[in-house]
Design a protein around this motif. Structure first.
Motif, short mmCIF file in Angstrom:
data_model
loop_
_atom_site.label_atom_id
_atom_site.label_comp_id
_atom_site.label_asym_id
_atom_site.label_seq_id
_atom_site.Cartn_x
_atom_site.Cartn_y
_atom_site.Cartn_z
N THR A 124 29.07 -19.33 6.48
CA THR A 124 29.30 -18.28 5.47
C THR A 124 28.06 -17.89 4.69
O THR A 124 28.03 -16.83 4.06
CB THR A 124 30.36 -18.75 4.45
N GLY A 125 27.05 -18.76 4.68
CA GLY A 125 25.86 -18.48 3.86
C GLY A 125 26.05 -18.79 2.40
O GLY A 125 25.18 -18.50 1.58
N VAL A 126 27.19 -19.41 2.05
CA VAL A 126 27.45 -19.76 0.64
C VAL A 126 27.67 -21.27 0.55
O VAL A 126 28.03 -21.92 1.53
CB VAL A 126 28.68 -19.01 0.09
N PRO A 127 27.47 -21.86 -0.64
CA PRO A 127 27.63 -23.31 -0.80
C PRO A 127 29.09 -23.74 -0.66
O PRO A 127 30.02 -22.95 -0.85
CB PRO A 127 27.12 -23.57 -2.22
N LEU A 128 29.26 -25.00 -0.32
CA LEU A 128 30.59 -25.60 -0.27
C LEU A 128 31.19 -25.67 -1.66
O LEU A 128 30.53 -26.08 -2.61
CB LEU A 128 30.49 -27.01 0.33
N GLU A 129 32.45 -25.25 -1.80
CA GLU A 129 33.16 -25.34 -3.06
C GLU A 129 34.32 -26.32 -2.92
O GLU A 129 34.90 -26.46 -1.83
CB GLU A 129 33.70 -23.96 -3.46
N PRO A 130 34.69 -27.02 -4.00
CA PRO A 130 35.78 -28.00 -3.92
C PRO A 130 37.08 -27.41 -3.35
O PRO A 130 37.82 -28.11 -2.65
CB PRO A 130 35.95 -28.45 -5.37
N SER A 131 37.36 -26.15 -3.65
CA SER A 131 38.59 -25.53 -3.17
C SER A 131 38.65 -25.46 -1.65
O SER A 131 39.73 -25.39 -1.06
CB SER A 131 38.75 -24.12 -3.76
N MET A 132 37.49 -25.48 -0.99
CA MET A 132 37.43 -25.42 0.47
C MET A 132 37.91 -26.71 1.12
O MET A 132 38.19 -26.74 2.32
CB MET A 132 36.02 -25.11 0.94
N LEU A 133 38.01 -27.78 0.33
CA LEU A 133 38.38 -29.09 0.86
C LEU A 133 39.87 -29.39 0.71
O LEU A 133 40.32 -30.47 1.07
CB LEU A 133 37.57 -30.18 0.17
N ARG A 134 40.61 -28.45 0.18
CA ARG A 134 42.03 -28.72 -0.03
C ARG A 134 42.76 -28.81 1.32
O ARG A 134 42.37 -28.18 2.30
CB ARG A 134 42.67 -27.62 -0.89
N PRO A 135 43.84 -29.58 1.37
CA PRO A 135 44.60 -29.72 2.62
C PRO A 135 45.22 -28.38 3.04
O PRO A 135 45.71 -27.61 2.21
CB PRO A 135 45.69 -30.73 2.27
N ALA A 136 45.19 -28.13 4.34
CA ALA A 136 45.82 -26.92 4.90
C ALA A 136 47.23 -27.26 5.36
O ALA A 136 47.43 -28.26 6.05
CB ALA A 136 44.98 -26.41 6.07
N ASP A 137 48.20 -26.45 4.97
CA ASP A 137 49.56 -26.73 5.42
C ASP A 137 49.75 -26.20 6.85
O ASP A 137 48.95 -25.41 7.35
CB ASP A 137 50.60 -26.17 4.45
N PRO A 138 50.80 -26.65 7.55
CA PRO A 138 50.98 -26.29 8.96
C PRO A 138 50.99 -24.79 9.24
O PRO A 138 50.41 -24.34 10.24
CB PRO A 138 52.33 -26.92 9.32
N LEU A 139 51.60 -24.01 8.37
CA LEU A 139 51.67 -22.57 8.62
C LEU A 139 50.31 -21.91 8.46
O LEU A 139 49.99 -20.94 9.16
CB LEU A 139 52.71 -21.92 7.71
N GLU A 140 49.49 -22.41 7.55
CA GLU A 140 48.12 -21.92 7.44
C GLU A 140 47.35 -22.19 8.72
O GLU A 140 46.58 -21.36 9.20
CB GLU A 140 47.40 -22.60 6.27
N VAL A 141 47.56 -23.38 9.28
CA VAL A 141 46.87 -23.76 10.52
C VAL A 141 47.29 -22.83 11.65
O VAL A 141 46.45 -22.32 12.40
CB VAL A 141 47.17 -25.23 10.87
N VAL A 142 48.58 -22.59 11.77
CA VAL A 142 49.07 -21.75 12.87
C VAL A 142 48.57 -20.31 12.72
O VAL A 142 48.15 -19.68 13.70
CB VAL A 142 50.61 -21.78 12.92
#
Length: 286
Positions: free
Chosen positions: A179-197
């Motif tokens: 992305t060219g941007v720094p890692l943010e804590p919100s990016m580490l949150r768990p993804a639920d199954p429907l988000e994955v699909v």
């Protein structure tokens, strides 16, 4: 490479019904949803094949050590089993293959995109009782072990790299490269199954968009996305565009008009542009 031939209409309709039902269940089953995506794409994947894929996930889980320890021990055990003993992983070439987005094929080939390899890690680890969750980093899906919140030890692993354990700097670099941007804590949150699909289907749509001759794949991918309880409204516009591209001008125009009605409440000029596209689609019948 065996060509993927979609199932007949009756089978496809039944698979879509089951996909929608599973997606709307109180606790959607990630492996079941991913395998149903595969069955819509590949008519050779019958009920026996669906069952066999679930059995394979169970078999792999049965080969993990019993409660090996904390999050790092779990991550190392998955790495050694899946990445080491069985050779699951990915390379740049896997991005060019539709099979890399289909769970049954990834289980057979042991190759795939980061998100599908992560699904294998997640489902095998979950069956073995590991504290595991998916992490949808921008541009590169990985797997987390440990507490889903900030408390306690957490370890990230990259199934695409054979399960390599990631330091904080490694995760930062993955996000920065994507992305060219720094890692943010919100990016580490768990993804639920429907988000994955939905993200898997986004990958399929991107694959098809680069191959105009595969509008059939684009259509089933967007239609499955629309069956998810939560999806971007603009997918209806994308479906209309695909229908027009395939020469289904009446259906495409009707979809465009329906989408224009949704848009009109918030952006009247944009809605009129969509209506113009609908008129243009109908004019192609003359």
């Amino acid at each position: 490479m065996r060509p993927l031939v979609p199932p007949p209409p009756e089978r496809s309709a039944e698979l879509r019904r089951r996909f929608a039902e599973e997606a709307r269940s109180p606790r959607p089953d990630l492996s079941a949803l991913c395998l149903l995506v595969g069955a819509v794409a590949d008519g050779a994947l019958d009920e026996a094949g669906l069952d066999a894929a679930q059995v394979e996930l169970d078999r792999l889980a049965g080969q993990l050590p019993f409660r090996p320890g904390g999050p790092r021990a779990w991550a190392e055990a998955l790495r050694d089993l899946l990445g080491g003993r069985y050779g699951f992983g990915g390379s740049a070439g896997d991005y060019r293959r539709l099979e890399s987005s289909l769970l049954h094929s990834v289980l057979q080939r042991r190759r795939g995109l980061p998100i599908l390899l992560s699904v294998v890690w997640l489902e095998v680890a979950r069956r073995a009782g590991a504290p595991v969750y998916g992490v949808a980093l921008p541009g590169h899906f990985v797997v987390g072990f440990g507490a889903e919140d900030a408390a306690g030890e957490r370890v990230l692993a990259d199934p695409f790299a054979g399960g390599r354990l990631l330091s904080g700097a490694d995760a930062e670099l993955l996000v920065l490269q994507a992305t060219g941007v720094p890692l943010e804590p919100s990016m580490l949150r768990p993804a639920d199954p429907l988000e994955v699909v939905l993200r898997i289907l986004n990958n399929v749509r991107a694959w098809a968009a680069a191959r105009p001759e595969r509008s059939d794949v684009a259509l089933w991918a967007v239609e499955l996305s629309l069956l998810l309880p939560s999806h971007p409204a603009r997918l209806r516009y994308e479906r209309a565009q695909v229908l027009v591209q395939r020469g289904e001008f009446v259906r495409g125009a009707a979809e465009l008009e329906a989408y224009a009605e949704v848009v009109a409440a918030v952006d009247a000029p944009a809605a009129e542009q969509v209506r113009q596209q609908a008129r243009a689609a109908r004019a192609r019948l003359n």
